[in-house]
Write an enzyme that holds these catalytic residues in place. Sequence first.
Site, PDB file in Angstrom:
ATOM      1  N   GLU B 127      20.313  30.890  -1.931  1.00  0.00           N
ATOM      2  CA  GLU B 127      20.706  31.914  -2.842  1.00  0.00           C
ATOM      3  C   GLU B 127      19.850  32.906  -2.709  1.00  0.00           C
ATOM      4  O   GLU B 127      18.435  32.960  -2.497  1.00  0.00           O
ATOM      5  CB  GLU B 127      20.723  31.174  -4.253  1.00  0.00           C
ATOM      6  CG  GLU B 127      21.443  29.861  -4.614  1.00  0.00           C
ATOM      7  CD  GLU B 127      22.780  30.089  -4.613  1.00  0.00           C
ATOM      8  OE1 GLU B 127      23.247  31.105  -5.029  1.00  0.00           O
ATOM      9  OE2 GLU B 127      23.375  29.143  -4.184  1.00  0.00           O
ATOM     10  N   ASP B 138      17.378  21.794  -7.871  1.00  0.00           N
ATOM     11  CA  ASP B 138      18.511  21.140  -7.538  1.00  0.00           C
ATOM     12  C   ASP B 138      18.828  19.831  -7.293  1.00  0.00           C
ATOM     13  O   ASP B 138      19.612  19.174  -7.538  1.00  0.00           O
ATOM     14  CB  ASP B 138      19.276  22.154  -6.294  1.00  0.00           C
ATOM     15  CG  ASP B 138      20.354  21.622  -5.829  1.00  0.00           C
ATOM     16  OD1 ASP B 138      21.324  22.379  -6.096  1.00  0.00           O
ATOM     17  OD2 ASP B 138      20.426  20.852  -4.894  1.00  0.00           O
ATOM     18  N   LYS B 142      20.898  16.562  -8.954  1.00  0.00           N
ATOM     19  CA  LYS B 142      21.791  15.736  -8.136  1.00  0.00           C
ATOM     20  C   LYS B 142      21.345  14.217  -8.210  1.00  0.00           C
ATOM     21  O   LYS B 142      22.208  13.328  -8.507  1.00  0.00           O
ATOM     22  CB  LYS B 142      21.863  16.109  -6.743  1.00  0.00           C
ATOM     23  CG  LYS B 142      22.345  17.524  -6.609  1.00  0.00           C
ATOM     24  CD  LYS B 142      22.338  18.126  -5.015  1.00  0.00           C
ATOM     25  CE  LYS B 142      22.981  19.365  -4.667  1.00  0.00           C
ATOM     26  NZ  LYS B 142      22.670  19.876  -3.402  1.00  0.00           N
TER      27      LYS B 142
END
Lengths: 208, 208
Positions: B127, B138, B142
Site C-alpha cells: 500500500e 496486518d 489475521k
Amino acid sequence: ADEFFTEPEIDIVVEVIGGESPALQYLKRALSCGKHVVTANKEVIAKHGAELLALAQQHKVGLRYEASVGGGIPLIAPFQYELVANKINGIYAIINGTTNYILTRMARDGVDFSSALSRAQELGYAEANPRDDVEGIDATYKLAILASLAFQSQVRPEDIHCEGISRLSTRDFQYARELGFAIKLLAIATFSGDSQSKSPPLSLVASC
Amino acid sequence: ADEFFTEPEIDIVVEVIGGESPALQYLKRALSCGKHVVTANKEVIAKHGAELLALAQQHKVGLRYEASVGGGIPLIAPFQYELVANKINGIYAIINGTTNYILTRMARDGVDFSSALSRAQELGYAEANPRDDVEGIDATYKLAILASLAFQSQVRPEDIHCEGISRLSTRDFQYARELGFAIKLLAIATFSGDSQSKSPPLSLVASC
C-alpha cells in the site's frame, strides 16, 4: 443386517468397509432407507459418486465424503462451498503419500523400487497389497473425486490416463538428476471447456 | 444511508470500506436491522469479531468473513466446520504477502529494506501507507482471527506480541545466511490449555 437399515433410531450410517463391494450396495440401501451417510471410501465415490449423490438428494439425506481424499486436509467441502464460485482451470497434485515416500527414497538414497517399497511397508505407509498405490489407481480415484468437484462435471476413473511408478529404475533417477528434474507421481487434471456457453466441456484431460 | 439499513428489499450487506471506523458502526447497524453481512475487513473482525458474531446470532442473521484472511484460500470455513472436531495445538504461518516479498528480495538480492519496499510499492504489492504490513499489524489482525477460530476462544490483537520487519538490516541477512537460517515474518500461536477440563486455557502465546 436388514434391521440395521430399517431401524428408525439410526439416523446416520458411517461406512468404513473400504473397496467397492459390498460397500456400494450397503451405501445404496442406507440412502434409500433415508439414512445420512458418511464414508471415506474413495473407490466407491470415484466410481459411483454421481449415482449416490442423486440417491441422497432423492431421499433428502446427506452424503459426506470429506476423508475420501486427503484425510486430514479439508478439501471436499472447500471445493463444494467456498470455492464454488471460482472457475478452476486445473489441478496439479501430489496426491498419494506411499508413492511419494518411495520416490523420495529412490531419489535421495539411490535404492531400487522394491527396497523402497519394502521399507514403506515396514513403516506401515504401504499396504500389504500395494498395487492400488504403486500403479496409480489410488491417485486416479482421488483425482476423479477432486476433478468432478472442481469442474462440476462427472469425471470417472476410466476417463483418467493412469501410469504407476513400479517400472521406474534407478537409472531413471540418475537421468532426472542430471537434467535437474525430480520424479513425482502427479495427479493432473485440466479443464478446457467453453466457459461462456452452457455446453459441456469440450475436453477434459486428466492423468495420474 | 438510513434507508439503506431499513429497506426491506435488502437482505445482505457487503462491506468493502476497510478500516475500523465507520465500518464497525455500519456493520453493527446492518446486523441490528436483520441484514446478513459479508465483510473482508480483518481489522474490524480481529478487534470486534466476538461482539459482531453475538449480534448476528441475536438477530438470527449470518456474518461471513472468509476473505478477511488469505483471500483466495478457504481458511475460515474449514476452521469453523471441517476442522472443528480437531484439537489444534498451534498455528505457524507466513501470513503477509507484502513483507514476505520484501524479505525475499532482501535475502536473495541483498537490497536494503527501503529499496525492497519501494519495489513492492511499484509492483502494487504494498500500500501507499505500508505501516500495517511492515510493522506486523496486518499479520496480528489475521492471527487474532485464525487463533480465535482454531482455539475456540477470543484472541484479541492486543494479546499478540507484535514485531515488524522495518528495523532489519542487510547485516541481519548476512548473519542469517552464515548460520543457515532464513528471516521470515511468522505468525505463531500456540495453545497450552488443559484439554481435559472445561476451564479456560491456562495460557495462550501468540506473536507476529
